[in-house]
Design a protein around this motif. Structure first.
Motif, PDB file in Angstrom:
ATOM      1  N   SER A 169      53.363  39.647  53.331  1.00  0.00           N
ATOM      2  CA  SER A 169      52.797  39.580  51.978  1.00  0.00           C
ATOM      3  C   SER A 169      51.887  38.379  51.777  1.00  0.00           C
ATOM      4  O   SER A 169      51.193  38.287  50.771  1.00  0.00           O
ATOM      5  CB  SER A 169      53.920  39.532  50.948  1.00  0.00           C
ATOM      6  OG  SER A 169      54.684  38.335  51.094  1.00  0.00           O
ATOM      7  N   ARG A 170      51.935  37.429  52.724  1.00  0.00           N
ATOM      8  CA  ARG A 170      51.157  36.175  52.625  1.00  0.00           C
ATOM      9  C   ARG A 170      51.472  35.415  51.340  1.00  0.00           C
ATOM     10  O   ARG A 170      50.601  34.825  50.696  1.00  0.00           O
ATOM     11  CB  ARG A 170      49.648  36.459  52.709  1.00  0.00           C
ATOM     12  CG  ARG A 170      49.194  37.038  54.043  1.00  0.00           C
ATOM     13  CD  ARG A 170      49.377  36.027  55.163  1.00  0.00           C
ATOM     14  NE  ARG A 170      48.783  36.452  56.425  1.00  0.00           N
ATOM     15  CZ  ARG A 170      49.401  37.145  57.373  1.00  0.00           C
ATOM     16  NH1 ARG A 170      50.665  37.510  57.188  1.00  0.00           N
ATOM     17  NH2 ARG A 170      48.796  37.481  58.478  1.00  0.00           N
ATOM     18  N   SER A 171      52.739  35.435  50.964  1.00  0.00           N
ATOM     19  CA  SER A 171      53.161  34.715  49.760  1.00  0.00           C
ATOM     20  C   SER A 171      54.654  34.435  49.882  1.00  0.00           C
ATOM     21  O   SER A 171      55.311  34.867  50.830  1.00  0.00           O
ATOM     22  CB  SER A 171      52.886  35.538  48.502  1.00  0.00           C
ATOM     23  OG  SER A 171      53.805  36.617  48.408  1.00  0.00           O
ATOM     24  N   LEU A 172      55.185  33.725  48.879  1.00  0.00           N
ATOM     25  CA  LEU A 172      56.631  33.503  48.819  1.00  0.00           C
ATOM     26  C   LEU A 172      57.330  34.539  47.953  1.00  0.00           C
ATOM     27  O   LEU A 172      58.546  34.468  47.768  1.00  0.00           O
ATOM     28  CB  LEU A 172      56.927  32.107  48.263  1.00  0.00           C
ATOM     29  CG  LEU A 172      57.213  31.015  49.302  1.00  0.00           C
ATOM     30  CD1 LEU A 172      55.921  30.638  50.011  1.00  0.00           C
ATOM     31  CD2 LEU A 172      57.862  29.808  48.674  1.00  0.00           C
ATOM     32  N   ASP A 173      56.578  35.512  47.450  1.00  0.00           N
ATOM     33  CA  ASP A 173      57.162  36.448  46.499  1.00  0.00           C
ATOM     34  C   ASP A 173      58.249  37.329  47.109  1.00  0.00           C
ATOM     35  O   ASP A 173      59.090  37.864  46.388  1.00  0.00           O
ATOM     36  CB  ASP A 173      56.070  37.340  45.900  1.00  0.00           C
ATOM     37  CG  ASP A 173      55.168  36.568  44.949  1.00  0.00           C
ATOM     38  OD1 ASP A 173      55.499  35.412  44.639  1.00  0.00           O
ATOM     39  OD2 ASP A 173      54.135  37.121  44.530  1.00  0.00           O
ATOM     40  N   LYS A 174      58.230  37.491  48.431  1.00  0.00           N
ATOM     41  CA  LYS A 174      59.252  38.292  49.097  1.00  0.00           C
ATOM     42  C   LYS A 174      60.096  37.442  50.038  1.00  0.00           C
ATOM     43  O   LYS A 174      60.590  37.933  51.053  1.00  0.00           O
ATOM     44  CB  LYS A 174      58.617  39.467  49.838  1.00  0.00           C
ATOM     45  CG  LYS A 174      58.060  40.531  48.902  1.00  0.00           C
ATOM     46  CD  LYS A 174      57.773  41.821  49.637  1.00  0.00           C
ATOM     47  CE  LYS A 174      57.418  42.925  48.665  1.00  0.00           C
ATOM     48  NZ  LYS A 174      57.247  44.229  49.360  1.00  0.00           N
ATOM     49  N   THR A 175      60.240  36.171  49.683  1.00  0.00           N
ATOM     50  CA  THR A 175      61.123  35.265  50.417  1.00  0.00           C
ATOM     51  C   THR A 175      62.229  34.802  49.481  1.00  0.00           C
ATOM     52  O   THR A 175      61.969  34.388  48.354  1.00  0.00           O
ATOM     53  CB  THR A 175      60.349  34.046  50.938  1.00  0.00           C
ATOM     54  OG1 THR A 175      59.413  34.470  51.930  1.00  0.00           O
ATOM     55  CG2 THR A 175      61.285  33.026  51.568  1.00  0.00           C
ATOM     56  N   LEU A 176      63.462  34.888  49.958  1.00  0.00           N
ATOM     57  CA  LEU A 176      64.619  34.428  49.193  1.00  0.00           C
ATOM     58  C   LEU A 176      65.048  33.072  49.738  1.00  0.00           C
ATOM     59  O   LEU A 176      65.345  32.940  50.930  1.00  0.00           O
ATOM     60  CB  LEU A 176      65.768  35.425  49.308  1.00  0.00           C
ATOM     61  CG  LEU A 176      67.113  35.010  48.686  1.00  0.00           C
ATOM     62  CD1 LEU A 176      66.966  34.787  47.184  1.00  0.00           C
ATOM     63  CD2 LEU A 176      68.191  36.052  48.977  1.00  0.00           C
ATOM     64  N   ILE A 177      65.072  32.060  48.874  1.00  0.00           N
ATOM     65  CA  ILE A 177      65.478  30.706  49.249  1.00  0.00           C
ATOM     66  C   ILE A 177      66.896  30.458  48.753  1.00  0.00           C
ATOM     67  O   ILE A 177      67.193  30.620  47.558  1.00  0.00           O
ATOM     68  CB  ILE A 177      64.532  29.650  48.626  1.00  0.00           C
ATOM     69  CG1 ILE A 177      63.075  29.940  48.979  1.00  0.00           C
ATOM     70  CG2 ILE A 177      64.942  28.246  49.078  1.00  0.00           C
ATOM     71  CD1 ILE A 177      62.751  29.846  50.444  1.00  0.00           C
ATOM     72  N   LEU A 178      67.773  30.067  49.663  1.00  0.00           N
ATOM     73  CA  LEU A 178      69.132  29.657  49.308  1.00  0.00           C
ATOM     74  C   LEU A 178      69.204  28.146  49.447  1.00  0.00           C
ATOM     75  O   LEU A 178      69.128  27.610  50.555  1.00  0.00           O
ATOM     76  CB  LEU A 178      70.148  30.350  50.204  1.00  0.00           C
ATOM     77  CG  LEU A 178      70.088  31.889  50.156  1.00  0.00           C
ATOM     78  CD1 LEU A 178      71.067  32.501  51.134  1.00  0.00           C
ATOM     79  CD2 LEU A 178      70.341  32.403  48.754  1.00  0.00           C
ATOM     80  N   ASN A 179      69.316  27.469  48.329  1.00  0.00           N
ATOM     81  CA  ASN A 179      69.165  26.012  48.256  1.00  0.00           C
ATOM     82  C   ASN A 179      70.536  25.349  48.203  1.00  0.00           C
ATOM     83  O   ASN A 179      71.259  25.444  47.217  1.00  0.00           O
ATOM     84  CB  ASN A 179      68.342  25.677  46.999  1.00  0.00           C
ATOM     85  CG  ASN A 179      68.155  24.184  46.781  1.00  0.00           C
ATOM     86  OD1 ASN A 179      68.699  23.350  47.500  1.00  0.00           O
ATOM     87  ND2 ASN A 179      67.380  23.838  45.772  1.00  0.00           N
TER      88      ASN A 179
END
Length: 608
Positions: A419-429
């Motif tokens: 997707s060339r973005s963070l829109d489909k990345t899930l970050i667990l902080n």
């Protein structure tokens, strides 16, 4: 042959449980037998069984599944010892308001062989305690003993009804071994309670009076402030909060957030804080109207209190007085405490604000919006500078900074994901003392795109990544766990990466390796800023450090997965740090995306 265990497993499936995270023991013979019967009869089990060699990992994985999907998962553990071994994950699902159904077996009550399941092993005697549920009762929304196969469907329906009603949270069921071995007729197994007749409690709406009062206060304020902590757990609240801030020109500060409250790029969003050492936003002191959304700790009065003349409005979905959450001493000097679903509340306040806004408000609102946009842009520019300022190559003992690493990680994801973005990345902080930096530099836009455990126990993120992947793998291109080195060890990586390999749940792990536990050191300095501890030469001397030879965290993952995971330690030898991190992060992302394997980058930063 069918047993209570047959009814139990079918009832879970009928109630919508698709994944059971299990740690088996001597109290589970009938469950194991029925699962094999299902495989023999149907070729598969009714629910997906995820074998977990550690109970805390099991519950953390179930939490990650529920947080990512919005649906409850189930956990099966072993008598009193398995219940205790869930450890801090019990705290996290409670404080995180995550619906999880926990089932624990219990030792048999018969010992002469008079019943199926009677005691036939020495361990069954020493595991028998008077009140097993007491171990976890203060953290649960509901506890119940299953005393017959005939009541199993109704007990499960009631437990899930409570778990999924505000304030959501965990429930705990238990049963003696003889009860789970009790034979039942096929009709009992096929009996299906109408789950639709056991609905969650309908969300409570905000009263019209409260909505109008809050909207009017925000419109007429000179310096309105919205504090959002956990509102983003309800993802539909995110655009509603963004719209309210735009309408009234209010600053938004995320205080101890557990989910994305507002898109990072919103021009009125001005920061994250975990209230460490008076780190609250400067907006708190000058705000004359404060709207608090789903916050356990909006501020710490003894450290940094709001303006004493500020009008304060608190909204919480189900527990505004923190009674069910069982927080002992809690208070906020508020004009109004509202028990209302956050989505319904924001819808009502938005509607009231749109109705009440007058031309006389316009000038003041536009000035606030301009000032906030300028502040937001300056904040982002300052973060950009921190990300792009790398240590001099000539310094042999130089270390990259966390902004360096996170900025490069974000750009790598944007370059390499489809997707060339963070829109489909899930970050667990699970950055702990670095929570705010992870939020700031990963710059998440999408509702649900970044999560924390919502609690204070360490050891959530690795298993949560597994659970999230099992639940929403089709929704995300990449899942990233960003975890401190201390938290990494609490995550029981030997168990977590074995599960990831067994069930093929690839995710990227970024270990923030600062050489130990920074949080205890910071707590000490908060109480004794000039004491003996402040003069300690290192974290090792203070007994909070992991040196002088820290574990190679990346290789723990490689070993636990029998070589399936990819791992690399970077940043410990000076040199061209920017190039070294770029190469490692690019390869790690590629391994997860293309080879569908876990990857771990152990990032050596300045030591505590």
């Amino acid at each position: 042959m069918y047993t209570t265990s047959s009814v139990f497993l079918r009832s879970l499936a009928n109630a919508g449980i698709t994944h059971i995270f299990a740690n088996w023991g001597s109290d589970h013979p009938a469950l194991l037998e029925d699962l094999q019967r299902q495989r023999s009869d149907d070729g598969q089990t009714l629910a997906n069984i995820i074998t977990c060699p550690n109970e805390m990992v099991a519950l953390s994985a179930a939490q990650g599944f529920a947080q990512a999907t919005g649906r409850p998962a189930a956990v099966i553990v072993h008598v009193d010892v398995g219940t205790q071994a869930m450890a801090g994950a019990i705290h996290n699902v409670d404080r995180g308001r995550v619906p999880v159904l926990i089932y624990a077996g219990a030792s048999p009550f018969s010992s002469l062989g008079e019943m199926k399941g009677s005691r036939n092993e020495w361990i069954l005697t020493v595991q028998d305690i008077p009140d097993q549920a007491a171990i976890v009762r203060q953290y649960m929304r509901f506890t119940s003993q299953i005393e017959s196969g005939k009541v199993v469907p109704s007990v499960i329906c009631r437990a899930l009804q409570i778990a999924t009603s505000h304030p959501k949270g965990p429930v705990y069921l238990w049963a003696r071994r003889e009860v789970m071995e009790e034979e039942v007729e096929l009709s009992a197994v096929k009996a299906d309670l109408a789950l639709k007749k056991w609905p969650s409690v309908e969300p409570a709406a905000l009263s019209a009076r409260a909505a109008e009062t809050i909207a009017r206060a925000l419109l007429e304020a000179k310096a309105p402030l919205i504090i959002a902590s956990h509102s983003g757990r309800s993802r539909d609240s995110v655009p509603l909060l963004a719209n309210l801030s735009t309408t009234v020109g209010a600053a938004i500060v995320a205080v101890c957030p557990s989910a994305v409250a507002v898109p990072f790029s919103h021009p009125h969003f001005v920061g994250f804080t975990y209230l460490n050492r008076a780190s609250h936003s400067h907006h708190l002191a000058k705000a004359d109207v404060i709207l608090v959304l789903e916050a356990d700790v909006p501020w710490i009065p003894a450290v940094q209190a709001p303006n004493q003349n500020a009008r304060v409005f608190v909204i919480d979905s189900g527990d505004p007085l923190k009674i069910i959450s069982a927080i002992g001493q809690w208070h906020a000097d508020a004009e109004m405490l509202c028990n209302a679903d956050i989505v319904l509340a924001l819808e009502a306040i938005n509607a009231a604000a749109a109705k009440q806004i007058q031309p006389t408000h316009t000038s003041l609102i536009e000035q606030r919006k301009s000032d906030l946009t300028t502040e937001h842009n300056e904040w982002v520019n300052a973060m950009n500078n921190k990300e792009d300022t790398w240590p001099e190559r000539s310094l042999q003992d130089a270390r990259a900074t966390l902004p360096n690493v996170l900025g490069m990680l974000r750009r790598t994801i944007e370059q390499q994901t489809p997707s060339r973005s963070l829109d489909k990345t899930l970050i667990l902080n699970e950055g702990i003392t670095n929570y705010p930096l992870v939020w700031q530099h990963m710059r998440t836009e999408m509702p649900g795109g970044q999560l924390t455990s919502g609690g204070a126990s360490l050891g959530w993120s690795l298993a949560a990544a597994i659970g999230a992947h099992l639940g929403v793998q089709k929704d995300y291109e990449l899942i990233v766990s960003i975890v401190g080195d201390g938290s990494f060890l609490f995550c029981v990586p030997s168990s977590a990466y074995w599960i990831a390999r067994r069930y093929e749940t690839p995710f990227l792990t970024i270990v923030i390796n600062n050489g130990g536990w920074k949080a205890p050191k910071m707590s000490m300095l908060g109480c004794h800023p000039t004491g003996y501890g402040s003069r300690a030469a290192s974290g090792v001397e203070l007994s909070v450090g992991f040196g002088p030879d820290c574990p190679d965290y990346s290789q723990i993952a490689v070993a636990a997965s029998a070589g399936w995971a990819w791992g690399k330690r970077v940043g410990g030898n000076g040199g061209n740090l920017k190039e070294e991190f770029n190469t490692a992060l690019s390869e790690a992302v590629r391994v997860v995306l293309d080879e569908r394997r876990c990857a771990v980058v152990d990032c050596v930063l300045e030591s505590i």
